[in-house]
Design a protein around this motif. Sequence first.
Motif, PDB file in Angstrom:
ATOM      1  N   PHE A 645      -0.539 -89.433  16.001  1.00 13.53           N
ATOM      2  CA  PHE A 645      -1.789 -89.614  15.283  1.00 13.53           C
ATOM      3  C   PHE A 645      -2.952 -89.869  16.236  1.00 13.53           C
ATOM      4  O   PHE A 645      -2.951 -90.833  16.997  1.00 13.53           O
ATOM      5  CB  PHE A 645      -1.643 -90.770  14.300  1.00 13.53           C
ATOM      6  N   LYS A 646      -3.950 -88.969  16.195  1.00 14.41           N
ATOM      7  CA  LYS A 646      -5.166 -89.048  17.004  1.00 14.41           C
ATOM      8  C   LYS A 646      -4.869 -89.265  18.481  1.00 14.41           C
ATOM      9  O   LYS A 646      -5.623 -89.932  19.192  1.00 14.41           O
ATOM     10  CB  LYS A 646      -6.090 -90.165  16.481  1.00 14.41           C
ATOM     11  N   SER A 647      -3.773 -88.686  18.948  1.00 14.29           N
ATOM     12  CA  SER A 647      -3.396 -88.889  20.344  1.00 14.29           C
ATOM     13  C   SER A 647      -4.455 -88.332  21.288  1.00 14.29           C
ATOM     14  O   SER A 647      -4.647 -88.866  22.388  1.00 14.29           O
ATOM     15  CB  SER A 647      -2.047 -88.228  20.623  1.00 14.29           C
ATOM     16  N   HIS A 648      -5.158 -87.267  20.889  1.00 13.90           N
ATOM     17  CA  HIS A 648      -6.142 -86.657  21.774  1.00 13.90           C
ATOM     18  C   HIS A 648      -7.309 -87.592  22.062  1.00 13.90           C
ATOM     19  O   HIS A 648      -7.974 -87.445  23.090  1.00 13.90           O
ATOM     20  CB  HIS A 648      -6.670 -85.359  21.145  1.00 13.90           C
ATOM     21  N   GLU A 649      -7.574 -88.555  21.163  1.00 16.08           N
ATOM     22  CA  GLU A 649      -8.703 -89.454  21.359  1.00 16.08           C
ATOM     23  C   GLU A 649      -8.398 -90.566  22.357  1.00 16.08           C
ATOM     24  O   GLU A 649      -9.314 -91.203  22.874  1.00 16.08           O
ATOM     25  CB  GLU A 649      -9.108 -90.085  20.022  1.00 16.08           C
ATOM     26  N   HIS A 650      -7.123 -90.788  22.621  1.00 16.00           N
ATOM     27  CA  HIS A 650      -6.765 -91.940  23.439  1.00 16.00           C
ATOM     28  C   HIS A 650      -5.885 -91.557  24.631  1.00 16.00           C
ATOM     29  O   HIS A 650      -5.342 -92.431  25.298  1.00 16.00           O
ATOM     30  CB  HIS A 650      -6.010 -92.965  22.583  1.00 16.00           C
ATOM     31  N   THR A 651      -5.763 -90.272  24.874  1.00 14.22           N
ATOM     32  CA  THR A 651      -4.865 -89.827  25.927  1.00 14.22           C
ATOM     33  C   THR A 651      -5.646 -89.120  27.026  1.00 14.22           C
ATOM     34  O   THR A 651      -6.442 -88.232  26.754  1.00 14.22           O
ATOM     35  CB  THR A 651      -3.797 -88.860  25.363  1.00 14.22           C
ATOM     36  N   LYS A 652      -5.396 -89.540  28.246  1.00 13.82           N
ATOM     37  CA  LYS A 652      -5.884 -88.817  29.412  1.00 13.82           C
ATOM     38  C   LYS A 652      -4.685 -88.199  30.120  1.00 13.82           C
ATOM     39  O   LYS A 652      -3.574 -88.722  30.065  1.00 13.82           O
ATOM     40  CB  LYS A 652      -6.630 -89.747  30.370  1.00 13.82           C
ATOM     41  N   TYR A 653      -4.939 -87.091  30.775  1.00 13.98           N
ATOM     42  CA  TYR A 653      -3.867 -86.363  31.434  1.00 13.98           C
ATOM     43  C   TYR A 653      -4.099 -86.340  32.940  1.00 13.98           C
ATOM     44  O   TYR A 653      -5.238 -86.360  33.414  1.00 13.98           O
ATOM     45  CB  TYR A 653      -3.793 -84.926  30.919  1.00 13.98           C
ATOM     46  N   GLN A 654      -3.006 -86.291  33.666  1.00 18.74           N
ATOM     47  CA  GLN A 654      -3.063 -86.034  35.100  1.00 18.74           C
ATOM     48  C   GLN A 654      -2.402 -84.689  35.346  1.00 18.74           C
ATOM     49  O   GLN A 654      -1.363 -84.379  34.757  1.00 18.74           O
ATOM     50  CB  GLN A 654      -2.355 -87.134  35.892  1.00 18.74           C
ATOM     51  N   TYR A 655      -2.999 -83.913  36.219  1.00 19.41           N
ATOM     52  CA  TYR A 655      -2.485 -82.569  36.454  1.00 19.41           C
ATOM     53  C   TYR A 655      -2.688 -82.189  37.915  1.00 19.41           C
ATOM     54  O   TYR A 655      -3.492 -82.792  38.641  1.00 19.41           O
ATOM     55  CB  TYR A 655      -3.208 -81.559  35.554  1.00 19.41           C
ATOM     56  N   ARG A 656      -1.956 -81.193  38.331  1.00 21.25           N
ATOM     57  CA  ARG A 656      -2.138 -80.629  39.658  1.00 21.25           C
ATOM     58  C   ARG A 656      -1.549 -79.222  39.677  1.00 21.25           C
ATOM     59  O   ARG A 656      -0.701 -78.883  38.843  1.00 21.25           O
ATOM     60  CB  ARG A 656      -1.474 -81.484  40.733  1.00 21.25           C
ATOM     61  N   ILE A 658       0.390 -77.202  42.273  1.00 25.52           N
ATOM     62  CA  ILE A 658       1.066 -77.174  43.573  1.00 25.52           C
ATOM     63  C   ILE A 658       0.940 -75.766  44.145  1.00 25.52           C
ATOM     64  O   ILE A 658       1.248 -74.783  43.491  1.00 25.52           O
ATOM     65  CB  ILE A 658       2.539 -77.583  43.424  1.00 25.52           C
ATOM     66  N   GLY A 659       0.503 -75.717  45.380  1.00 24.52           N
ATOM     67  CA  GLY A 659       0.207 -74.434  46.002  1.00 24.52           C
ATOM     68  C   GLY A 659      -1.277 -74.245  46.187  1.00 24.52           C
ATOM     69  O   GLY A 659      -1.723 -73.457  47.018  1.00 24.52           O
ATOM     70  N   GLU A 660      -2.052 -75.005  45.388  1.00 20.79           N
ATOM     71  CA  GLU A 660      -3.510 -74.977  45.515  1.00 20.79           C
ATOM     72  C   GLU A 660      -4.040 -76.353  45.924  1.00 20.79           C
ATOM     73  O   GLU A 660      -4.876 -76.471  46.799  1.00 20.79           O
ATOM     74  CB  GLU A 660      -4.127 -74.531  44.188  1.00 20.79           C
ATOM     75  N   ASN A 661      -3.521 -77.405  45.269  1.00 21.82           N
ATOM     76  CA  ASN A 661      -3.888 -78.780  45.603  1.00 21.82           C
ATOM     77  C   ASN A 661      -2.774 -79.688  45.091  1.00 21.82           C
ATOM     78  O   ASN A 661      -2.526 -79.743  43.883  1.00 21.82           O
ATOM     79  CB  ASN A 661      -5.229 -79.157  44.966  1.00 21.82           C
ATOM     80  N   ASP A 662      -2.104 -80.383  45.986  1.00 17.22           N
ATOM     81  CA  ASP A 662      -0.958 -81.198  45.598  1.00 17.22           C
ATOM     82  C   ASP A 662      -1.358 -82.570  45.058  1.00 17.22           C
ATOM     83  O   ASP A 662      -0.491 -83.337  44.625  1.00 17.22           O
ATOM     84  CB  ASP A 662      -0.017 -81.391  46.791  1.00 17.22           C
ATOM     85  N   ASN A 663      -2.642 -82.893  45.068  1.00 14.60           N
ATOM     86  CA  ASN A 663      -3.094 -84.202  44.598  1.00 14.60           C
ATOM     87  C   ASN A 663      -3.288 -84.189  43.080  1.00 14.60           C
ATOM     88  O   ASN A 663      -3.813 -83.227  42.510  1.00 14.60           O
ATOM     89  CB  ASN A 663      -4.414 -84.587  45.272  1.00 14.60           C
ATOM     90  N   TRP A 664      -2.880 -85.295  42.447  1.00 15.42           N
ATOM     91  CA  TRP A 664      -3.050 -85.425  40.995  1.00 15.42           C
ATOM     92  C   TRP A 664      -4.521 -85.638  40.678  1.00 15.42           C
ATOM     93  O   TRP A 664      -5.218 -86.396  41.351  1.00 15.42           O
ATOM     94  CB  TRP A 664      -2.239 -86.601  40.460  1.00 15.42           C
ATOM     95  N   GLN A 665      -4.990 -84.966  39.636  1.00  9.13           N
ATOM     96  CA  GLN A 665      -6.350 -85.148  39.138  1.00  9.13           C
ATOM     97  C   GLN A 665      -6.283 -85.594  37.680  1.00  9.13           C
ATOM     98  O   GLN A 665      -5.341 -85.257  36.960  1.00  9.13           O
ATOM     99  CB  GLN A 665      -7.136 -83.845  39.249  1.00  9.13           C
ATOM    100  N   THR A 666      -7.284 -86.354  37.250  1.00 15.26           N
ATOM    101  CA  THR A 666      -7.303 -86.919  35.895  1.00 15.26           C
ATOM    102  C   THR A 666      -8.387 -86.253  35.071  1.00 15.26           C
ATOM    103  O   THR A 666      -9.514 -86.066  35.535  1.00 15.26           O
ATOM    104  CB  THR A 666      -7.541 -88.438  35.951  1.00 15.26           C
ATOM    105  N   THR A 667      -8.046 -85.898  33.831  1.00 14.31           N
ATOM    106  CA  THR A 667      -9.016 -85.270  32.939  1.00 14.31           C
ATOM    107  C   THR A 667     -10.012 -86.301  32.421  1.00 14.31           C
ATOM    108  O   THR A 667      -9.766 -87.506  32.448  1.00 14.31           O
ATOM    109  CB  THR A 667      -8.313 -84.609  31.743  1.00 14.31           C
ATOM    110  N   GLU A 668     -11.112 -85.800  31.928  1.00  8.66           N
ATOM    111  CA  GLU A 668     -12.079 -86.644  31.234  1.00  8.66           C
ATOM    112  C   GLU A 668     -11.581 -86.905  29.811  1.00  8.66           C
ATOM    113  O   GLU A 668     -10.602 -86.316  29.356  1.00  8.66           O
ATOM    114  CB  GLU A 668     -13.448 -85.964  31.194  1.00  8.66           C
ATOM    115  N   ASP A 669     -12.253 -87.802  29.116  1.00  3.73           N
ATOM    116  CA  ASP A 669     -11.895 -88.093  27.733  1.00  3.73           C
ATOM    117  C   ASP A 669     -12.005 -86.837  26.877  1.00  3.73           C
ATOM    118  O   ASP A 669     -12.932 -86.031  27.020  1.00  3.73           O
ATOM    119  CB  ASP A 669     -12.815 -89.180  27.161  1.00  3.73           C
TER     120      ASP A 669
END
Length: 966
Positions: A645-656, A658-669
């Motif tokens: 329920f309404k997970s998109h409003e309270h969830t941030k994601y980390q992504y990367r 691999i092969g382009e940039n191995d560092n984790w980045q965090t999305t905006e709200d």
Amino acid sequence: MNKLLLYFFFLCFAFNALAQEPAKLHLTEKDGLPDIEFYNVIEDSKKFIWLAADKGFFRYDGKNYQSFTNSKQKGNSVFGPYEDALGRVWCNNISGQFFYVSGNTMHHFIDLSEELKGELAEFIVTDSQLIIFIRHNIFLVDLETKAIQKSFNKKVEIGKPYKNNEGYLYTEDCKIVKTDLQFKNKHYLPVIIFKNFERPKGVSRLINIVKNDSLAFYFFSQYDKNNLFTFDEKSGISQKIKLPKTLENRIIVHVFLHNDQVWFSTDFGLFICQLKNQELVLLNTFFSSKYVTKVLKDSFNNFWITTKGDGIYIYPNINVLNYNLAFADKSVSEIEKLNDSTLIFGTNKGYVGLINVNSGKVKPIDTTAYRVSNIFYEEESNVAIISKEDRTLIYNFRDKILTQVDNETKGAKDIDFGNGKFCISIYNSFGFIDETFQKIEVFIPKRSYANHFSKTNNVFYNASVDGLFSIKENKNIKAINDNGIPIFVKSITQTKAGAIWVSTFKNGVYQIENDEIVNHFTVKDGLLSNKITHIQGDDNSLWIVTEKGIQLLDLNSKIFKTLTMQNGIPSYRIMDIEPVGDHVFFASNEGLFSVNKKTTFNTTITPEVYFTAVDVNFKNQEFLPAYNLSHNQNSIKIAFNTNGFKSHEHTKYQYRLIGENDNWQTTEDLVNTVNYNGLPSGNYTFQVKIANSNSTVKCIDFNIAKPFWRTWWFYALVGAVLASLLYAFYRRKINKLTREQNAKLQNEMMSRQLVLSQLENLRSQMNPHFIFNALNSIQEYIVLNEKDLASSFLIKFSRLMRIYLDHSQQDQVLLSEEINALNIYLELEKNRFEDALDYEIAISKDLKTNQIKIPSLFIQPYVENALKHGLLHKKSHRKLDVTFKLDDSKTKFLCIIKDNGIGVEASARLNENRNPQHRSFATSANKKRVELLNHKRKHKIEVVTESKSYAEDSGTTVTIIIPLNR
């Protein structure tokens, strides 16, 4: 002090509100809900919520509602969602149609309108069969062949199927049937529902069975009165249970078992009961007058309550409780703990009251207008200081007297007590005031926000517009800075260990010891935001309120726990915090609510991320775990989501990637997509997870091929081509050099042959016969004493010889010179013919003889041939015409040599008779020279011969055609 007996009305009675209710959210069409009338709800294995509604079939992914329809569907209303082993979700309608959703498409499976005859059926789906329950029969439909099998040939009373971990339970007449999950191995439990095995009169609805590990019962309605029985599966013993009066005559739509509680969804609300001594005790009633159709607890511990006509209610967390404050307004501005069961609270509209947090009873103290800005309870004096925007009140709990004091202290931001005096922060200063609350002794004449007295350090702290200050007993004021920069503080608190903690407007949280900063927490350390609205110490923990949620910081482990609206928090606009026992109370614009410190965080479940779409070069792709792409398919967009329920409003994601940039980045709200444009060739792995959690990392592989010009075979091909080109280049160069050399040699040979040809022409022109004849003529003139003729002839002959010798050294000569030489030659030859030769040289007027050049020694041999082979054998009337002119196009020079001799054929026969081996030297020499001259010319020289050997009209015409452009 002026004593105001304002509460005599309140002594007459106290209000008893509904003690607590879990904080709830109400979803309607205004919130994007596709309908307000819902019949059923389930959660599938992928954590999607499926809603069967009056307007259709819907799937909710935490953000959006997707509608499913089929062209064969009769009507919009659907019922009975059910997920099979393949992950397909089924539904049916009252017309007897059955559908299932696979992927994003709703398929029509079968139409049983003839068999069901308008009865709304219950159904389940096994690995091989669709099993349909109606009141008097069961139908089995093969999923592959759609063959229909009827279970009974007689009328049998069938109850609703109930599924648990072991299989299914349902009733046949007065017996309870138990099957496995495949609806096989059917056997009857030793439970008799009706005495004498007969269904009594008045039983109007299907018999329902509900069972979990600790409780098993069945219920039915007889004469519109509910009957409920517990039963033992092994012994078969059943006992009737006494129902609450309010539940006896209600339509029970659904039963949900939660721990030791039984939740009844009815036509008139949700009844929460507990079984005690064979009696259902009513604990609470929610949603009174609402037609509740079902309760669902999803994987994230959200409770979904669907209604018929009023949308959906959600309890995100039943450990977050809302309190009904009776007649007080909703927005609570201040709370203060009196004891472990009582809070004093104030609201934005001026209502001040007491609430027993166990019973929910509310007792008013003051209801006059104006916002309550601060409440402070002084335990030793047993008084509460209540500061409003327009006045300050003191309430004495012993005497139950409310007194108004001097207005200088109105609108206080914060009040505390220490060393026998009160400290106070107001709109223009910070200072101290005695117990009479009459006059403030100003210490810091600046607007102040908060203050605190530390018994451990015996120090007062103040937060003003200029920063944070400590005030010791000797009235020494000291600024507390962060590397020389003031700290702008919103609230101050102290933990059990004695540490001072302050929240800031936009720089996180600081820990202060001995007027020095020892710890600083920001978003980098786990805070949801650096903008902190309130903090409160609680033993060795710290409650922190941000604009994005509530957090609890364990000061020993330095670990944050988080509560958001997804966890049931009704608001982030928190004005005050007060820990009381196992609960923490929050004053907010949405009212007073509490969280259970022991259980609230235990129910927090991290959702799992999943991929929703992959776009390559702006085109949506079928989802695959790996993609092999060409070199120009290098613009990739990846979308992902979390259910709940309404997970998109309270969830941030980390992504990367691999092969382009191995560092984790965090999305905006509210961001759940990532774009990569212009990726170079290579192997990549995209990974995504929930930020700041131990959630599973989800992956997609991408292989972007190299362009063909960067592959090994292309390099090999290019190498081979370059080698071939290099070989061809050198070969061509060698061939060119060879050709040039051969051409040079050929040109040299041609030039040599041309020279030889000129010499041959010269030789033909200076042949012995001609010279001998010329000398004989000179001799004859001398013998005859024709001195003048001999001298003239000799001069002409010498001039001709000189011209021939001179022309023999040139490739080309002017036409005028050639004509001059030809004139002299014909004059000399006329003498040879003893004047029996008539010749004429005609020159066209438009012919510029001084500009046109022709090959040297070229025309005379053709004239000589005319004389020697054509006219010489004719006895008389010898005629020779030589014409020089341009052709009609003015691009070619023509020399026409015409005689009236015996002709070529006659001359050839004559020569053959005289000498069979004879071959004309001049003719072959002329032909050869023409070939040599044409070798280097683009526009070729032509020699055309026309001959007539008839007696009456004999003669030869030779036309020499020389293009003016070589």
